[in-house]
Design an enzyme around this catalytic site. Structure first.
Site, PDB file in Angstrom:
ATOM      1  CB  SER A  11      -0.874   0.022   1.259  1.00 48.71           C
ATOM      2  OG  SER A  11      -0.060   0.299   2.389  1.00 48.71           O
ATOM      3  CE1 TYR A  34       2.195   2.927   8.047  1.00 45.37           C
ATOM      4  CE2 TYR A  34       1.517   0.703   7.455  1.00 45.37           C
ATOM      5  CZ  TYR A  34       2.138   1.576   8.332  1.00 45.37           C
ATOM      6  OH  TYR A  34       2.699   1.093   9.490  1.00 45.37           O
ATOM      7  CG  HIS A  35       2.505  -1.599   4.008  1.00 51.57           C
ATOM      8  ND1 HIS A  35       1.162  -1.748   3.762  1.00 51.57           N
ATOM      9  CD2 HIS A  35       2.726  -2.128   5.232  1.00 51.57           C
ATOM     10  CE1 HIS A  35       0.589  -2.337   4.798  1.00 51.57           C
ATOM     11  NE2 HIS A  35       1.516  -2.588   5.712  1.00 51.57           N
TER      12      HIS A  35
HETATM   13  N1  LIG Z   1      -0.868  -0.047  15.312  1.00 53.94           N
HETATM   14  C1  LIG Z   1      -0.303  -1.044  14.675  1.00 53.94           C
HETATM   15  O1  LIG Z   1      -0.871  -2.157  14.576  1.00 53.94           O
HETATM   16  C2  LIG Z   1       1.053  -0.869  14.060  1.00 53.94           C
HETATM   17  C3  LIG Z   1       1.658  -1.982  13.440  1.00 53.94           C
HETATM   18  C4  LIG Z   1       2.919  -1.829  12.876  1.00 53.94           C
HETATM   19  C5  LIG Z   1       3.561  -0.596  12.920  1.00 53.94           C
HETATM   20  N2  LIG Z   1       2.960   0.468  13.503  1.00 53.94           N
HETATM   21  C6  LIG Z   1       3.671   1.756  13.506  1.00 53.94           C
HETATM   22  O2  LIG Z   1       3.739   2.266  14.816  1.00 53.94           O
HETATM   23  C7  LIG Z   1       3.627   3.700  14.790  1.00 53.94           C
HETATM   24  C8  LIG Z   1       2.529   4.111  15.758  1.00 53.94           C
HETATM   25  O3  LIG Z   1       1.300   3.520  15.337  1.00 53.94           O
HETATM   26  P1  LIG Z   1      -0.049   3.840  16.090  1.00 53.94           P
HETATM   27  O4  LIG Z   1      -0.953   2.696  15.880  1.00 53.94           O
HETATM   28  O5  LIG Z   1       0.247   4.315  17.463  1.00 53.94           O
HETATM   29  O6  LIG Z   1      -0.590   5.068  15.199  1.00 53.94           O
HETATM   30  P2  LIG Z   1      -1.428   6.337  15.666  1.00 53.94           P
HETATM   31  O7  LIG Z   1      -1.966   6.970  14.431  1.00 53.94           O
HETATM   32  O8  LIG Z   1      -2.395   5.977  16.735  1.00 53.94           O
HETATM   33  O9  LIG Z   1      -0.306   7.280  16.308  1.00 53.94           O
HETATM   34  C9  LIG Z   1       0.561   8.100  15.563  1.00 53.94           C
HETATM   35  C10 LIG Z   1       0.663   9.436  16.292  1.00 53.94           C
HETATM   36  O10 LIG Z   1       1.561  10.271  15.567  1.00 53.94           O
HETATM   37  C11 LIG Z   1       1.001  11.579  15.462  1.00 53.94           C
HETATM   38  N3  LIG Z   1       1.541  12.184  14.230  1.00 53.94           N
HETATM   39  C12 LIG Z   1       1.377  11.746  12.947  1.00 53.94           C
HETATM   40  N4  LIG Z   1       2.002  12.579  12.095  1.00 53.94           N
HETATM   41  C13 LIG Z   1       2.586  13.543  12.850  1.00 53.94           C
HETATM   42  C14 LIG Z   1       3.348  14.701  12.541  1.00 53.94           C
HETATM   43  N5  LIG Z   1       3.629  15.049  11.283  1.00 53.94           N
HETATM   44  N6  LIG Z   1       3.800  15.467  13.558  1.00 53.94           N
HETATM   45  C15 LIG Z   1       3.513  15.136  14.856  1.00 53.94           C
HETATM   46  N7  LIG Z   1       2.773  14.077  15.203  1.00 53.94           N
HETATM   47  C16 LIG Z   1       2.307  13.297  14.204  1.00 53.94           C
HETATM   48  C17 LIG Z   1      -0.507  11.355  15.429  1.00 53.94           C
HETATM   49  O11 LIG Z   1      -1.240  12.479  15.865  1.00 53.94           O
HETATM   50  C18 LIG Z   1      -0.684  10.163  16.358  1.00 53.94           C
HETATM   51  O12 LIG Z   1      -0.948  10.563  17.684  1.00 53.94           O
HETATM   52  C19 LIG Z   1       3.338   4.085  13.351  1.00 53.94           C
HETATM   53  O13 LIG Z   1       4.488   4.598  12.750  1.00 53.94           O
HETATM   54  C20 LIG Z   1       2.917   2.806  12.699  1.00 53.94           C
HETATM   55  O14 LIG Z   1       3.271   2.770  11.344  1.00 53.94           O
HETATM   56  C21 LIG Z   1       1.722   0.353  14.077  1.00 53.94           C
END
Ligand SMILES: NC(=O)c1ccc[n+]([C@@H]2O[C@H](COP(=O)([O-])OP(=O)(O)OC[C@H]3O[C@@H](n4cnc5c(N)ncnc54)[C@H](O)[C@@H]3O)[C@@H](O)[C@H]2O)c1
Length: 406
Positions: free
Chosen positions: A182, A184-185
């Site tokens: 995707s 995102y990926h």
């Molecule tokens: N949730 C999952 O299952 C999962 C799995 C694999 C990897 N990840 C990775 O872990 C990380 C956290 O995931 P999550 O589920 O907590 O996502 P989330 O969307 O709940 O949290 C991301 C946070 O980053 C903040 N943010 C985004 N862009 C920003 C910017 N430009 N400046 C400042 N703050 C910003 C958002 O407001 C949010 O609070 C991500 O990078 C995601 O790709 C998550």
């Protein structure tokens, strides 16, 4: 960075409780995306001010929050990093939903601009301010793709034989090939390339955690008070598959599987996520090359998950056309030894924690907007054709399932 989000919030509390001095930078964009989509967490999420005030009253520790868009406000970000001079930056701050990143051009462009600039701005600021900071980034298992064709997925690197003129000329360790599924990926793959360059050129110490799908809601710290409760996303954009199944079962609806259900993915519980991040911080790398850990504790097919939830709750199962472009089924044999060697204690799906998730879904089901559960966009405008899997099945030797502490 991103400490108000689903993984970032419980991690911030856990690190603070472990006597680390935590500062959150978050522009609250995740909350704004909820407004844009007309969705919200099933659990009632307090404002960041309420969350931090409650944490201070319970623990006595102050966590500061700065509202900075790290992708757009480079100068503010760099000045703050220089002022605080942290030992470690944990970087969660990216747009993390694959379906959202495939909604349309606006969301595709936002995801690339936000994620790529966020990562690059952090790297650039560390270099500009000439600081020795360990960067811990949350990457995804999705960078490897789901066409593993019979070999185990190593932790970030693979050894390849270089064949020239029909002869093996050398063996090299290279970054594992990337097969994003995707937009995102794709941004997570671009992050990997930036990490490679900044480590080679500027010797930045980086740990990239290739994380599986996170399940669970609360942790020991978020359990301390209802104001500290974590997000529970169940919608088709941000809700991961297990949450959607739990929500459907709480409402008495069938569990809907996209395609055959043979898609196999890696999983990790939120308590293990925060444990892994603490372990990465406490054991920093020397910086010879980017350190990559696979952060996952078990693998399951979507159908296995549905059967598991169905056994737990009695829900029926239904199959729908798959909006995504992905192999109809795949095996997934993940090597994830490094974090266990550092002390990780895997939590598996078959346990009391899953029952806790069922009770959260039941407790808050009155908050659910049913129309949002199946709102995932198609990956392509034209009708989606199922991609035949190239995957060969083979007996798994090192599955997480049989290595987990039940
Ligand atoms: N949730 C999952 O299952 C999962 C799995 C694999 C990897 N990840 C990775 O872990 C990380 C956290 O995931 P999550 O589920 O907590 O996502 P989330 O969307 O709940 O949290 C991301 C946070 O980053 C903040 N943010 C985004 N862009 C920003 C910017 N430009 N400046 C400042 N703050 C910003 C958002 O407001 C949010 O609070 C991500 O990078 C995601 O790709 C998550």
């Amino acid at each position: 960075m991103g400490g108000d989000g689903f993984c970032g919030w419980p991690t911030s509390l856990h690190l603070s409780r472990n006597k680390m001095d935590v500062t959150i930078i978050d522009n609250l964009s995740r909350r704004n995306i909820d407004n844009e989509l007309g969705t919200c967490s099933l659990t009632p999420v307090a404002t960041i001010e309420e969350r931090l005030a409650k944490w201070k009253s319970i623990s006595g520790d102050t966590i500061q929050h700065f509202n900075i868009d790290i992708a757009q406000e480079y100068t503010r970000l760099a000045e703050l990093i220089e002022r605080i001079q942290p030992d470690t930056i944990v970087h969660f701050a990216e747009q993390r939903a694959a379906p959202y990143s495939m909604m349309g051009s606006k969301q595709k462009r936002y995801t690339v601009n936000n994620n790529v600039n966020a990562t690059h701005n952090i790297l650039c600021a560390i270099v500009e301010k000439d600081l020795d900071i360990h960067l811990v980034h949350l990457g995804t298992m999705g960078v490897y793709g789901y066409n593993s064709e019979g070999f185990s997925i190593s932790e970030g690197y693979i050894d390849v034989d270089v064949v020239q003129e029909g002869k093996r000329s050398s063996t090299r360790s290279i970054l594992h090939p990337m097969y994003p599924g995707s937009v995102y990926h794709t941004t997570k793959c671009l992050d990997e390339v930036m990490f490679y360059f900044y480590n080679k050129n500027d010797q930045i110490r980086i740990t990239d955690l290739h994380q599986g799908i996170v399940w669970g809601t609360n942790t020991k710290e978020t359990h301390l008070d209802p104001i500290l409760i974590n997000r529970f996303d169940y919608d088709g954009m941000y809700g991961t598959v297990l949450n959607r199944f739990l929500m459907q079962s709480a409402l008495g609806y069938p569990l809907t599987i996209y395609g055959t259900g043979g898609q196999t993915r890696a999983f990790i519980h939120i308590e293990n996520t925060i444990e892994c991040i603490r372990l990465a911080i406490e054991n920093p790398p020397d910086g010879d090359r980017v350190r990559i850990f696979n952060q996952a504790t078990e693998t399951h097919s979507v159908e296995e998950l549905a059967r598991f939830v169905s056994n737990l709750t009695g829900a029926k199962i239904e199959y729908l056309e798959n909006p995504r472009r992905e192999p109809v089924c795949n095996d997934l044999n993940v090597i994830a030894d490094s974090l266990q060697e550092l002390g990780l204690h895997p939590i598996c799906l078959q346990g009391v924690l899953c029952e806790e998730e069922v009770s959260i879904a039941r407790k808050y089901k009155h908050q659910c907007d049913v129309s949002k559960i199946l709102n995932s966009p198609p990956w392509r405008k034209s009708p989606v054709q199922e991609i035949p899997s190239k995957t060969r099945f083979f007996p798994q030797k090192r599955t997480h399932k049989n290595r987990c502490n039940k």
